[in-house]
Design an enzyme around this catalytic site. Structure first.
Site, PDB file in Angstrom:
ATOM      1  N   TYR A 141       0.823  -1.214   0.000  1.00 27.45           N
ATOM      2  CA  TYR A 141       0.000   0.000   0.000  1.00 27.45           C
ATOM      3  C   TYR A 141       0.858   1.265   0.000  1.00 27.45           C
ATOM      4  CZ  TYR A 141      -4.779  -1.731   0.824  1.00 27.45           C
ATOM      5  OH  TYR A 141      -6.025  -2.303   0.708  1.00 27.45           O
ATOM      6  N   LYS A 198       3.101 -15.386   1.978  1.00 29.54           N
ATOM      7  CA  LYS A 198       3.263 -16.061   0.680  1.00 29.54           C
ATOM      8  C   LYS A 198       4.751 -16.357   0.556  1.00 29.54           C
ATOM      9  CE  LYS A 198       1.537 -17.605  -3.201  1.00 29.54           C
ATOM     10  NZ  LYS A 198       0.592 -18.721  -3.281  1.00 29.54           N
ATOM     11  N   ASP A 230      -3.224 -18.075   0.053  1.00 29.19           N
ATOM     12  CA  ASP A 230      -4.261 -18.736  -0.756  1.00 29.19           C
ATOM     13  C   ASP A 230      -4.956 -19.824   0.058  1.00 29.19           C
ATOM     14  OD1 ASP A 230      -1.839 -20.110  -0.782  1.00 29.19           O
ATOM     15  OD2 ASP A 230      -1.974 -20.744  -2.880  1.00 29.19           O
ATOM     16  N   ASP A 254      -6.387  -6.816   4.077  1.00 27.82           N
ATOM     17  CA  ASP A 254      -7.545  -6.147   3.478  1.00 27.82           C
ATOM     18  C   ASP A 254      -8.508  -7.184   2.926  1.00 27.82           C
ATOM     19  OD1 ASP A 254      -9.096  -4.011   2.361  1.00 27.82           O
ATOM     20  OD2 ASP A 254      -8.174  -4.434   0.411  1.00 27.82           O
ATOM     21  N   ASP A 258     -12.301  -8.841   4.811  1.00 26.45           N
ATOM     22  CA  ASP A 258     -13.644  -8.806   4.197  1.00 26.45           C
ATOM     23  C   ASP A 258     -14.231 -10.212   4.165  1.00 26.45           C
ATOM     24  OD1 ASP A 258     -13.498  -6.065   3.635  1.00 26.45           O
ATOM     25  OD2 ASP A 258     -14.323  -6.319   1.610  1.00 26.45           O
TER      26      ASP A 258
HETATM   27  C1  IPM Z   1     -10.367  -1.033   4.242  1.00 28.54           C
HETATM   28  C2  IPM Z   1     -10.667  -0.385   2.914  1.00 28.54           C
HETATM   29  C3  IPM Z   1      -9.504   0.540   2.568  1.00 28.54           C
HETATM   30  C4  IPM Z   1      -8.260  -0.307   2.447  1.00 28.54           C
HETATM   31  C5  IPM Z   1      -9.726   1.404   1.322  1.00 28.54           C
HETATM   32  C6  IPM Z   1     -11.008   2.216   1.409  1.00 28.54           C
HETATM   33  C7  IPM Z   1      -8.558   2.307   1.054  1.00 28.54           C
HETATM   34  O1  IPM Z   1     -10.872  -1.363   1.945  1.00 28.54           O
HETATM   35  O2  IPM Z   1     -10.229  -0.291   5.243  1.00 28.54           O
HETATM   36  O3  IPM Z   1     -10.284  -2.253   4.299  1.00 28.54           O
HETATM   37  O4  IPM Z   1      -7.998  -0.882   1.395  1.00 28.54           O
HETATM   38  O5  IPM Z   1      -7.530  -0.401   3.436  1.00 28.54           O
HETATM   39 MG    MG Z   2     -10.952  -3.352   2.709  1.00 22.03          MG
END
Ligand code: IPM
Ligand code: MG
Length: 366
Positions: A141, A198, A230, A254, A258
Site C-alpha cells: 500500500y 506467501k 491462498d 484487506d 472482508d
Molecule cells: C479497508 C478499505 C480501505 C483499504 C480502502 C477504502 C482504502 O478497503 O479499510 O479495508 O484498502 O484499506
Molecule cells: Mg478493505
C-alpha cells in the site's frame, strides 16, 4: 491526556451511521461520567467538496490533539474519476500513515442471534470468534517506488508500452511491532496465532515468517502456525473456527478481513480499531460507504456503534461503558430488531438506521 474525540462522518452512509453512534457515545459519556468532548471534521469526498483535498492539515492537527477518532466511511462514485492522489481513500490512508496507526484489529465475531444470516452453514460458523491483526501503514500500500511509467519503444510498441508498478516492502521493525500486537492479543484470547504469508514466492514474506518465529520465543504460551494466503482464504470458508488470531500484511489483511467479516452474516456488524504505539486509535466500521443505499435509512449503524465500544475500551480506558454498549447491542438483537442487511428469513422486525440507534439507546437506559 486529551478527552477530545474527533468525529469524521465522511461520505455515503457515513453521516447516517455516525449520527447514531454519536447519540450512543453522548449517552454513555453522561451515564459513565467520561468527560469526553466531541468535535466534528471532514474527511474523504466531503473534504474534497469543501477544501479540494481529502484530508487537510487542520483536520490532522485536530486529530493529533484528540484521544481518538471515530470515522464513518469514505468514497463514492462522485469522486471516482479524480486523480489517485486526491481521491477520498487517500484521506483514510493519510490518517493511517500520518498518525502511524500501524495495528489494525478486525474482529470477526458471529452473534448467535445472526447465525442464520451467514452464507455458511450454522454448524460451520456457530461460535466463530476470530481476530484479524492487519498491518496498516506498510507493505504494498505504501511501498516506493510506485506509479505508471512508459517503457522504451520496441517493435511491438513503437510508442513505448505503459507499465504499472508497486513495491512490496516490510522492514524487520515493522514486522516485529505488528507481530507483538498479534501475540499480545492472543495472550488475552485462545493463545493461537496464525501468521499468513506467501513465503513460497515472496522474499518479503520469508522475512515476515522469520521474524514471527523469532517473536514466538518470547511468547512460549502461544502456539504459532504459518499459512500461505491462498490456503488461508480457503480455510476461512472451509473451517473458520480453527483460527484465533490471524496476523498478516496490509493487502492480504484487506482481503481476508472482508472474507472473515462475511462469515458472520454481515459486514454491517463489524467494528475495527487502528492503533499506534501510543494507544491513540481510529475506530471505524469494517464496511465501506455503500453509496447505493446512502440516504435511505437502510444502513446498519451497529458496526459503528460497536466501534464506539472499542474506542472506549482501547483509547479511553473505560471497560464498563464499552461492555454496556456491547450488552445493549446484544439486547436489540434479542428483541429481533434487524436492519435489512441482517434480516435473513426469520421472524424479525426490519428497522431503519435511526430506529436501530434509538433501540440501542433505549437498551442502555433500561
Ligand atoms: C479497508 C478499505 C480501505 C483499504 C480502502 C477504502 C482504502 O478497503 O479499510 O479495508 O484498502 O484499506
Ligand atoms: Mg478493505
Amino acid at each position: 491526556m486529551s478527552k477530545q474525540i474527533l468525529i469524521l462522518p465522511g461520505d455515503g452512509i457515513g453521516p447516517e451511521i455516525v449520527a447514531e453512534a454519536r447519540k450512543v457515545l453522548e449517552l454513555v459519556n453522561e451515564q459513565f461520567g467520561l468527560g469526553l468532548t466531541l468535535v466534528e471534521g471532514l474527511v474523504g469526498g466531503a473534504s474534497i467538496d469543501a477544501n479540494g483535498v481529502p484530508l487537510t492539515e487542520e483536520t490532522l492537527a485536530v486529530a493529533r490533539d484528540s484521544a481518538a477518532i471515530l470515522l464513518g466511511a469514505v468514497g463514492g462514485p462522485k469522486w471516482d474519476k479524480l486523480d489517485m492522489a486526491i481521491r477520498p481513500e487517500k484521506g483514510l490512508l493519510g490518517l493511517r500513515s500520518n498518525l502511524e496507526l500501524f495495528a489494525n484489529l478486525r474482529p470477526a465475531i458471529l452473534y448467535p442471534q445472526l447465525a442464520e444470516a451467514s452464507s455458511l452453514k450454522p454448524e460451520i460458523v456457530a461460535g466463530l470468534d476470530i481476530l484479524i491483526v492487519r498491518e496498516l501503514t506498510g507493505g504494498i500500500y505504501f511501498g516506493q517506488p510506485r506509479g505508471v511509467r512508459t517503457l522504451e519503444a520496441t517493435e511491438a510498441f513503437p510508442q513505448g508500452e505503459r507499465q504499472g508498478y508497486n513495491t512490496y516492502v516490510y522492514s524487520e521493525s515493522e514486522i516485529r511491532r505488528i507481530g507483538q500486537v498479534a501475540f499480545e492479543s492472543a495472550m488475552k484470547r485462545n493463545k493461537k496465532v496464525c501468521s499468513v504469508d506467501k513465503a513460497n514466492v515472496l522474499e518479503v514474506t520469508v522475512l515476515w515468517r522469520d521474524i514471527m518465529e523469532e517473536l514466538a520465543k518470547d511468547y512460549p504460551d502461544v502456539e504459532l502456525t504459518h499459512m500461505y494466503v491462498d490456503n488461508a482464504a480457503m480455510q476461512l470458508v472451509k473451517a473458520p473456527k480453527q483460527f484465533d488470531v490471524m496476523v498478516t500484511g496490509n493487502m492480504f489483511g484487506d482481503i481476508l478481513s472482508d472474507e472473515a467479516a462475511m462469515l458472520t452474516g454481515s459486514i454491517g456488524m463489524l467494528p475495527s480499531a487502528s492503533l499506534n504505539s501510543a494507544g491513540f486509535g481510529m475506530y471505524e466500521p469494517c464496511h465501506g460507504s455503500a453509496p447505493d443505499i446512502a440516504g435511505q435509512g437502510k444502513a446498519n449503524p451497529l458496526a459503528t456503534i460497536l466501534s464506539v465500544a472499542m474506542m472506549l475500551r482501547y483509547s479511553v480506558g473505560s471497560e464498563s461503558s464499552a461492555a454496556a454498549i456491547e450488552g445493549a447491542v446484544g439486547k436489540v438483537l434479542d428483541q429481533g430488531l434487524r436492519t435489512p442487511d441482517i434480516a435473513g428469513a426469520g421472524n424479525v422486525s426490519v428497522v431503519s438506521t435511526v430506529e436501530m440507534g434509538d433501540a440501542v439507546m433505549a437498551a442502555l437506559k433500561a
